[in-house]
Design a protein around this motif. Structure first.
Motif, PDB file in Angstrom:
ATOM      1  N   TYR A 158       7.863  40.048  46.670  1.00 45.21           N
ATOM      2  CA  TYR A 158       7.573  41.448  47.559  1.00 45.21           C
ATOM      3  C   TYR A 158       8.400  42.567  46.797  1.00 45.21           C
ATOM      4  O   TYR A 158       9.608  42.495  46.504  1.00 45.21           O
TER       5      TYR A 158
ATOM      6  N   LEU B 162      12.966  48.047  48.262  1.00 40.68           N
ATOM      7  CA  LEU B 162      12.800  46.705  49.004  1.00 40.68           C
ATOM      8  C   LEU B 162      12.319  45.430  47.843  1.00 40.68           C
ATOM      9  O   LEU B 162      11.413  45.753  47.177  1.00 40.68           O
TER      10      LEU B 162
ATOM     11  N   ALA C 279      11.459  39.345  56.882  1.00 40.04           N
ATOM     12  CA  ALA C 279      12.330  40.465  57.135  1.00 40.04           C
ATOM     13  C   ALA C 279      13.192  40.140  58.634  1.00 40.04           C
ATOM     14  O   ALA C 279      14.366  40.376  58.749  1.00 40.04           O
TER      15      ALA C 279
ATOM     16  N   ARG D  88      17.968  45.569  49.595  1.00 40.13           N
ATOM     17  CA  ARG D  88      17.621  46.904  49.592  1.00 40.13           C
ATOM     18  C   ARG D  88      18.435  47.725  48.613  1.00 40.13           C
ATOM     19  O   ARG D  88      19.785  47.500  48.657  1.00 40.13           O
TER      20      ARG D  88
ATOM     21  N   GLU E 249       3.690  49.887  47.380  1.00 41.62           N
ATOM     22  CA  GLU E 249       4.004  48.642  47.525  1.00 41.62           C
ATOM     23  C   GLU E 249       3.446  47.523  46.828  1.00 41.62           C
ATOM     24  O   GLU E 249       2.110  47.999  46.690  1.00 41.62           O
TER      25      GLU E 249
ATOM     26  N   ALA F 292       6.490  48.093  54.192  1.00 40.79           N
ATOM     27  CA  ALA F 292       7.560  48.712  54.134  1.00 40.79           C
ATOM     28  C   ALA F 292       8.093  49.546  55.276  1.00 40.79           C
ATOM     29  O   ALA F 292       9.411  49.368  55.711  1.00 40.79           O
ATOM     30  N   GLY F 293       7.355  50.318  55.874  1.00 45.34           N
ATOM     31  CA  GLY F 293       7.697  50.827  57.146  1.00 45.34           C
ATOM     32  C   GLY F 293       8.234  50.063  58.161  1.00 45.34           C
ATOM     33  O   GLY F 293       9.342  50.384  58.865  1.00 45.34           O
ATOM     34  N   ALA F 294       7.400  49.071  58.293  1.00 42.65           N
ATOM     35  CA  ALA F 294       8.067  47.918  59.429  1.00 42.65           C
ATOM     36  C   ALA F 294       9.381  47.286  59.055  1.00 42.65           C
ATOM     37  O   ALA F 294      10.202  46.969  59.849  1.00 42.65           O
ATOM     38  N   ILE F 295       9.359  47.067  57.697  1.00 43.67           N
ATOM     39  CA  ILE F 295      10.628  46.263  57.482  1.00 43.67           C
ATOM     40  C   ILE F 295      11.917  47.129  57.543  1.00 43.67           C
ATOM     41  O   ILE F 295      12.965  46.644  58.259  1.00 43.67           O
ATOM     42  N   ILE F 296      11.875  48.236  57.380  1.00 47.01           N
ATOM     43  CA  ILE F 296      13.197  49.202  57.365  1.00 47.01           C
ATOM     44  C   ILE F 296      13.341  49.809  58.904  1.00 47.01           C
ATOM     45  O   ILE F 296      14.408  50.109  59.215  1.00 47.01           O
TER      46      ILE F 296
END
Lengths: 389, 288
Positions: A101, A116, A129, A138, A189, B247-251
Motif C-alpha cells: 500500500y 502512508l 491499519a 507515516r 493512492e 487513506a482517509g480512513a487510515i488517518i
C-alpha cells in the motif's frame, strides 16, 4: 474531482509509475477486440468513481476469450452505488508475489500532507491499519520542503525492503509525491502496488482526487464529475454549493455555517430541510435568481428560507434576484432574512416585491415564519377543498 | 483591549486596486481602521482612498512600519501574496478569498508557522475589534464594543452571534474568523489561548461546525481556562462527506468530527453548549 481508475493510471504512466497494459472500452464488442490484443488472461474492471468496486462485482477475471463478451455485457448492466458502468478498463492479468500500500493524503484535521506506506497492502488495508498499526508507516510532508529521495528511502525501508526492490519502491514513492504536489491532489493512492515474480513493481489500481479549487491551473479534461445528482451539477455551474436532502423546506444561506444552522432549526421544528445551499460571499442578482430556481426544481419543496448577510457585494443585489424570481415564476412561499450593508434598501425591494421579510437577527424567526406561512396556506387549501365537497 | 487587532495595528491592503479591495478598503476606513497603505504589483505610485499604493509589501513595511495585512487578491494569486507578506515580516495575515487551492493553503500555513505569524483564513470574514478597527468584510454595524470574544469558523454565523449578543447588551472585544475552509491558517486553540490572557475579554464564544477536529482540540485547553466558554455547533443535519480510497480512513481519529463528538468534548471540558444561536445569549448571561 475524482478521476476514474484509467484516468489515474494514465497520469501515473505519464509520470513514470508503471501500470499494467490495458485499454478502455465502451461496449462489449470493443472489449472483445481489446482482449484479443492483450492475451488469454484478462481482467475487466468497471470504471466507477467509488470504492468497494470489487465487492460489488465490478471486477471480472476471464481466462478464455470466448467469455469476454458476455462478462463485459454483465458489467455494463451493473450499477455500483448509483453509478452505471459506462466504461471498462481491460488489462492483462498480473501474477502477484506481494501487495503493498502506498498513498498520499491531506489530513484535514491537522493540515498536514501524510505519506502512508504499508508492506501489507490490498483490499484489507483498513483492517491492517486497525489491527497492526505498526505495519502502516507515516511520513509528514512539508509542502514547502518536500522530502528528498534519501528521506523517502529511509521511510520505505521501515517496511522491511532492501536492495533493488527498495530502490524501485523509493523511486515510485518519489514519483507519487511528485504527482501529488504537481497536480494538486487531495488523494493519490496506489492499492495495491504489486511486486511481480520477476521483481518488477506495478500499480494495479489508482485512486486520484484533484482539488476542484485548483482546476484553473490543472488541465484535466473534465471527463467526469462526482455529483450523483443533476441539481448538484447545475449548482456548480451557477457558482453555489448544493446538496439535496430529504425534507421539504428549501434553504439558501450565505455561508455554510449559517445555512447549516438554519437546517438544524428546521429539523428541530419538525420541518426537515430539502437541501443545503451555500452562496458564498459574492451574491449577485443572477446568482440569487438561479439559486432559487435550483432549489425550487426539487418537487418536494413547499417553502424556502433565505438567510443572508451582505458580504463582498451589497445585499440589495440578492433581493433583486429574489423579486425577479417570484415575478417570473410560480413560487412556493419564501421568507427572507437579510442583514448587513444596505439592509434597508434590501428590505424595501423585497417588501415591494410582496416577499415576507425578517429584519431581526434571530434565524428562528425566519424558520417560524416559513412554517406559519406553509401551515396557513395548507389551511386555505383545506377550506377550498371542503368548499368543493 | 482586544486580541491580534489592536491600537498598534498598522495594516496594508493587498489587492487594494481591485473592485472588491477598493470598496472594502473604504468600508474599513469608515469603520476607523488604521490602514497605512495598499499593495498591488504594477500599480506602485497610485493612491486609493488617499492611501499610497506600493508594488510590494516590503516597501509598505519599510515606509510605514506595517505589521498586518488583509488580502483581497484573487484565489489563484493568494499564495504568493501571503508568502510575500510573511517574508516581509508581517505578523497578522488576514486572507479573505474563498476557493483557494488546498495545497496553497498548506504552504501558507507552513510559512506562517515557521515565521510565527497569525494567518486567518482563507475563506474568512476577517477580524474585528469593535471600536478599534476591522480587517475584513464583516458588516461593522453588526458588532458593538464589549467584553465577549468570539471565535468562528463561519463568517455569517459570527455576525448573527454578535447581533444576538448586542440585543442582550453584550458587546465584543474581538471576533476572529478562523476561516471556513477544511484547513485554515490558525487553529482555534491558539486563539482561545489569546482570549484567556486578554484582560478585556470576560467570556469566549466558539461558533463551530461539523467536520475536522479543531473543536475537540480546543476543548483540551478549555479544561484549563478560567474564563467561561460557550459553544454553538452547526451541522447536525448536514450529510457527512464522501470519500474515496483508504487513506482517509487510515488517518481518521475515531470519535472526532461529528457535532455529537464536539458537543461531548466541550461539555466534558466544562464549556456550555447552546442548541441554537439565540441560546448562547441566555447561557452567557448565566456565566457573567
Amino acid at each position: 474531482m475524482k478521476l476514474l481508475e484509467y484516468q489515474g493510471k494514465e497520469l501515473f504512466a505519464e509520470n513514470g509509475i508503471p501500470v499494467p497494459r490495458g485499454m478502455v472500452v465502451t461496449s462489449a464488442l470493443e472489449a472483445e477486440e481489446a482482449a484479443a490484443q492483450l492475451g488469454e488472461n484478462i481482467v475487466l474492471k468497471a470504471q466507477v468513481p467509488v470504492g468497494g468496486r470489487g465487492k460489488a462485482g465490478g471486477i471480472k477475471f476471464v481466462d478464455n476469450l470466448q467469455y469476454i463478451r458476455s462478462e463485459a455485457e454483465k458489467l455494463f448492466h451493473l450499477d455500483i452505488e448509483e453509478f452505471s458502468v459506462e466504461k471498462l478498463l481491460i488489462e492483462e492479468k498480473i501474477d502477484i508475489t506481494k501487495e503493498i500500500y502506498m498513498g498520499l493524503v491531506v489530513d484535514i484535521d491537522t493540515g498536514d500532507i501524510v505519506f502512508l506506506f504499508s508492506p501489507e497492502g490490498g483490499m484489507n488495508i483498513e483492517q491492517v491499519a486497525e489491527s497492526k498499526p505498526e505495519q502502516v508507516f507515516r511520513l509528514i510532508v512539508d509542502p514547502l520542503e518536500p522530502p528528498p529521495l534519501y528521506q523517502l528511502r529511509h521511510f520505505i525501508r521501515q517496511g522491511g525492503f532492501q536492495g533493488k526492490i527498495l530502490e524501485e519502491l523509493t523511486k515510485i514513492a518519489s514519483k507519487l509525491l511528485h504527482i501529488f504536489l504537481k497536480y494538486d491532489l487531495l488523494t493519490g493512492e496506489i492499492n495495491p502496488l504489486v511486486i511481480l515474480p520477476d521483481n518488477r513493481i506495478i500499480a494495479l489500481d489508482a485512486k486520484v482526487e484533484v482539488d476542484d479549487n485548483a482546476l484553473f491551473r490543472q488541465k484535466f479534461e473534465k471527463k467526469f464529475w462526482e455529483e450523483r445528482d443533476l441539481l448538484e451539477k447545475e449548482a456548480r455551474d451557477i457558482g453555489v454549493t448544493y446538496i439535496k436532502l430529504n425534507g421539504s423546506i428549501g434553504v439558501i444561506g450565505s455561508g455554510a455555517g449559517l445555512a447549516m444552522a438554519t437546517m438544524d432549526m428546521l429539523e428541530d421544528m419538525g420541518f426537515p430541510p430539502a437541501n443545503f445551499l451555500e452562496t458564498g460571499g459574492g451574491i449577485t442578482e443572477d446568482l440569487m435568481y438561479n439559486a432559487l430556481k435550483l432549489v425550487c426544481k426539487n418537487g418536494q419543496v413547499t417553502g424556502v428560507v433565505i438567510n443572508i448577510y451582505g458580504g463582498v457585494n451589497p445585499i440589495e443585489k440578492g433581493a433583486k434576484g429574489i423579486v425577479r424570481f417570484v415575478r417570473e415564476r410560480e413560487s412556493p412561499p419564501i421568507v427572507v432574512k437579510a442583514l448587513g450593508n444596505k439592509q434597508e434598501e434590501c428590505w424595501e425591494i423585497l417588501k415591494e416585491g410582496g416577499i415576507t421579510v425578517i429584519t431581526s437577527v434571530k434565524t428562528e424567526d425566519a424558520v417560524e415564519s416559513i412554517i406559519n406561512l406553509i401551515n396557513s396556506s395548507n389551511e386555505k387549501t383545506k377550506i377550498v377543498g371542503e368548499g368543493v365537497i | 483591549m482586544s486580541i491580534l487587532l489592536d491600537n498598534e495595528t498598522r495594516a496594508v491592503v493587498q489587492g487594494i486596486t481591485g473592485r472588491i479591495g477598493s470598496v472594502q478598503t473604504a468600508w474599513m476606513l469608515d469603520y476607523g481602521t488604521k490602514l497605512v497603505a495598499g499593495v498591488t504589483p504594477g500599480r506602485g505610485g497610485e493612491t486609493v482612498h488617499d492611501l499610497p499604493v506600493y508594488d510590494d509589501v516590503y516597501e509598505a513595511v519599510e515606509k510605514h512600519g506595517a505589521n498586518a495585512t488583509v488580502l483581497f487578491v484573487p484565489g489563484p494569486f493568494l499564495r504568493d501574496a501571503v508568502l510575500e507578506a510573511i517574508d516581509a515580516g508581517i505578523k497578522l495575515v488576514v486572507a479573505i478569498p474563498e476557493h483557494v487551492p488546498l495545497h496553497d493553503v498548506l504552504q501558507m500555513k507552513s510559512a506562517a508557522e515557521k515565521n510565527g505569524a497569525w494567518l486567518l483564513g482563507p475563506n474568512t470574514p476577517g477580524i474585528i475589534s469593535p471600536g478599534i478597527g476591522k480587517l475584513g468584510i464583516m458588516p461593522g454595524n453588526m458588532f458593538t464594543e464589549g467584553k465577549i470574544g468570539i471565535i468562528s469558523r463561519s463568517g455569517t454565523l459570527s455576525y448573527e452571534m454578535a447581533g444576538l449578543l448586542n440585543e442582550v447588551g453584550l458587546g465584543q472585544s474581538t471576533m476572529v474568523g478562523v476561516g471556513g475552509d477544511p484547513v485554515v491558517g490558525s487553529r482555534m486553540i491558539k486563539i482561545l489561548q489569546e482570549f484567556e490572557v486578554d484582560p478585556e475579554t470576560e467570556a469566549v464564544i466558539i461558533v463551530g461546525e461539523i467536520g475536522g477536529s479543531s473543536e475537540e482540540e480546543a476543548a483540551e485547553f478549555i479544561k484549563e481556562m478560567k474564563k467561561p466558554v460557550i459553544a454553538y455547533l452547526a451541522g447536525r443535519t448536514a450529510p457527512s462527506g464522501r470519500r474515496m480510497g483508504h487513506a482517509g480512513a487510515i488517518i481518521k481519529k475515531e470519535g472526532q468530527g461529528t457535532v455529537e463528538s464536539k458537543i461531548k468534548a466541550f461539555k466534558k471540558a466544562g464549556a456550555l453548549v447552546a442548541s441554537k444561536p439565540s441560546d448562547v445569549a441566555v447561557l452567557i448571561k448565566e456565566c457573567l
